[in-house]
Design an enzyme around this catalytic site. Structure first.
Site, PDB file in Angstrom:
ATOM      1  CD  GLU A 195      -3.217  -0.847   2.049  1.00 25.66           C
ATOM      2  OE1 GLU A 195      -4.347  -1.247   1.755  1.00 25.66           O
ATOM      3  OE2 GLU A 195      -2.930  -0.414   3.174  1.00 25.66           O
ATOM      4  CG  HIS A 209     -10.213   6.751   4.932  1.00 21.67           C
ATOM      5  ND1 HIS A 209     -11.210   5.823   4.750  1.00 21.67           N
ATOM      6  CD2 HIS A 209      -9.078   6.053   5.196  1.00 21.67           C
ATOM      7  CE1 HIS A 209     -10.697   4.601   4.892  1.00 21.67           C
ATOM      8  NE2 HIS A 209      -9.403   4.716   5.182  1.00 21.67           N
ATOM      9  NE  ARG A 268      -5.319   5.657   9.125  1.00 24.40           N
ATOM     10  CZ  ARG A 268      -5.791   4.677   8.357  1.00 24.40           C
ATOM     11  NH1 ARG A 268      -5.440   3.423   8.578  1.00 24.40           N
ATOM     12  NH2 ARG A 268      -6.622   4.926   7.377  1.00 24.40           N
TER      13      ARG A 268
END
Ligand code: FAD
Ligand code: SIN
Length: 539
Positions: free
Chosen positions: A115, A337, A372
């Site tokens: 990711e 998000h 994050r």
């Protein structure tokens, strides 16, 4: 309304990864009650797709996971918290496997995906893109195996009960009745606040209740300007902003503008795998340049059977909205998000109020800094949920709290109906639009002041008594939005996910953190000694 009374040793507010893991950790030390405001499976945890980041592969090391997390956090991570996350994470994942969690494998070996902003393939996933469901399944079963743990679903927590500066329970609305639940220790694990924005990946439960509840009770709240926007959610007027996992880009999907031109390499050396905030802003820039409401995510060059097997939930959901992700490009645009800020805690979940602990997305341990790293929050829920549960056990043992004869506590609601349900829905919808348009991906003094002015006018609602969940949620959403706008105004610089068009550089005092305490909206504080403020005002 006269409340009924219940007592328990540990009250855990929230049944996602953090709440469940905390409940399991406290289960041998007393009775535990887990509250959820909806169905037990309705949580961000249940919808998590991409996976859980953990340094367990042969090519990875804990110190590399540490470095990637610190880098993504853009200079504002609390190093101690990150070290704990990456060091304790592997043991907790192995424990989950021993409790029956099934992560996808290649042969007998665990399979790791990639990711954004990770320098190694380190994301474990389950049933392709249903990782959260698997984690939730295992934790619910494990919690159920303890006779001391019980659950109350559809139990909406209104406020905390504070006596002599100590948290001793919470008032809860269920089936139209009030319950005052007294507890020796209270653990907040209510998740995020994405619903404050009109475009969000978050489920409807994510209205920031825990942050607002803690703020009203006088807890220190920090870093509220740091909101993470996910670059890729399905864009279709008829569809919700359904998340299209970053793991799709990890497996080779590319971003193209509406003219079919790939653009990420022009914006960042890591192209589609650049940090989330960089990809989000690049998408926004292409949408503006091409005068379009979306860009495209393209994975048509990947093997169709691989895509269906690797992303079964995404494949099936997009098909429901007439998009076959193996045959056509997917229209995508960003959405709110994750919130990096929240109820300020130490690395054991302790807040600035005695008896109140917090873990998971509601908490701000400083582990994520200003941004994050993808897939670090399920891990955070496990690591800090367990730590917080342990800390709560220690607290009730050390302090010998007695709750056998709690004092009389007034009901938190009144019979008055302060706003019509129509007004509640209208204000909620306007709030979400204003927050998206004025405090969203790119902010500036002018836009933030417009939002703040509107919020200031709504202050009476933040203090109103309500007698239903929607009204209380509105009050909480307004409170959280106000803290976000105040903190974003204070940070006159661009760091991590907080991007100000009027301050492109980091600005002065950028390494300090914003903090809010009831009566003092936003101040700077030094995060390296976070609980020096315990029990005291700011400044
Ligand atoms: P949640 O799982 O949201 O649980 C909150 C709980 O609190 C719920 O049980 C709710 O009912 C309860 N609650 C809330 N308010 C009240 C109230 N007033 N009274 C009583 N109960 C209340 N992270 C990753 O690491 N990897 C991923 O792949 C990933 N994918 C994601 C995909 C989506 C679509 C979303 C939205 C998030 C994703 N995230 C992912 C982020 C991650 O899922 C969340 O940060 C994490 O699950 C939060 O866990 P939590 O336990 O703190 O809260
Ligand atoms: C995703 O799958 O893209 C979400 C991962 C995360 O938010 O950590």
């Amino acid at each position: 309304m006269k409340p009924s009374v219940k007592t328990v040793d540990f009250l855990v507010i929230g049944g996602g990864v953090a709440g469940l893991r905390a409940a399991i950790e406290s289960a041998l030390a007393g009775s535990v009650l887990v509250l959820t405001k909806d169905k037990p499976t309705e949580s961000s945890t249940g919808y998590a797709q991409g996976g859980v980041a953990v340094a367990l592969s042969d090519e990875d090391e804990v110190c590399i996971h540490f470095e990637d997390t610190i880098k993504a956090g853009d200079g504002l991570c609390r190093e101690e918290a990150v070290r704990i996350l990456v060091e304790e994470g592997p043991g907790l994942i192995l424990e989950m496997i021993s409790w029956g969690a099934e992560f996808d494998r290649e042969g007998s070996k665990l399979s790791f995906t990639m990711e954004a902003a990770h320098s190694r393939r380190r994301i474990l996933h389950s049933h392709g893109d249903a990782t959260g469901k698997e984690i939730e399944r295992v934790l619910i079963n494990k919690a159920r195996s303890f006779p001391s743990v019980s659950r109350l679903d559809f139990a909406f927590t209104l406020d905390l009960i504070i006596e002599n500066g100590r948290c001793i329970g919470a008032s809860v609305l269920r089936d139209g009745s009030l319950i005052n639940i007294f507890a020796k220790a209270v653990i907040l694990a209510t998740g995020g606040a994405g619903q404050v924005f009109s475009r969000t990946t978050n489920p409807v439960i994510a209205t920031g209740d825990g942050i607002a509840i803690a703020y009203r009770a006088g807890a220190l709240i920090s870093d509220m300007e740091f909101i993470q926007f996910h670059p890729t959610t399905l864009y279709s007027p008829a569809a919700p902003q359904f998340l299209l996992s970053e793991a799709m880009r990890g497996e080779g999907a590319v971003l193209k503008n509406i003219h079919g031109k790939r653009f990420m390499p022009e914006y960042h050396e890591m192209a589609e795998l650049a940090p989330r905030d960089a990809v989000t802003r690049a998408i926004l820039s292409e949408m503006i340049k091409t005068n379009a409401k979306h860009v495209y995510l393209d994975l048509m060059h990947l093997d169709k059977n691989f895509v269906k097997k690797r992303f079964p939930v995404i494949y099936a959901t997009c098909l429901q909205y007439n998009v076959d992700i193996t045959e056509e490009m997917i229209p995508v645009s960003p959405a709110a998000h994750y919130i990096m800020g929240g109820v300020h805690t130490d690395v054991e979940g302790g807040t600035s109020i005695k008896g109140l602990f917090a873990a998971g997305e509601v908490a701000c341990t400083g582990v994520h800094g200003a941004n994050r790293l993808a897939s670090n929050s399920l891990l955070e829920g496990l690591v800090y949920g367990a730590r917080t549960g342990r800390r709560a056990v220690k607290y009730i043992e050390e302090e010998r709290i007695d709750i056998t004869a709690p004092g009389a506590h007034a009901a938190a609601t009144s019979n008055a109906a302060p706003m019509s349900s129509l007004d509640i829905e209208k204000t909620r919808s306007t709030l979400r639009q204003i927050m998206w348009n004025k405090t969203g991906i790119i902010r500036c003094d002018e836009s933030l002041c417009i939002a703040k002015k509107w919020l200031d006018k709504k202050r009476p609602i933040m203090n109103m008594p309500f007698e239903d969940r929607r009204g209380f949620e509105l009050k909480n959403m307004l409170t959280v939005a106000d803290l976000m706008a105040a903190s974003a105004l204070l940070r006159k610089g661009s760091v991590g996910a907080h991007y100000r068009s009027d301050f492109k550089g980091r600005g002065e005092k950028w390494q300090k953190h914003t903090a809010c305490l009831r009566g003092k909206e936003a101040e700077w504080m030094n995060f390296e000694s976070p609980l020096s403020t315990r029990g005291r005002g700011l400044g």
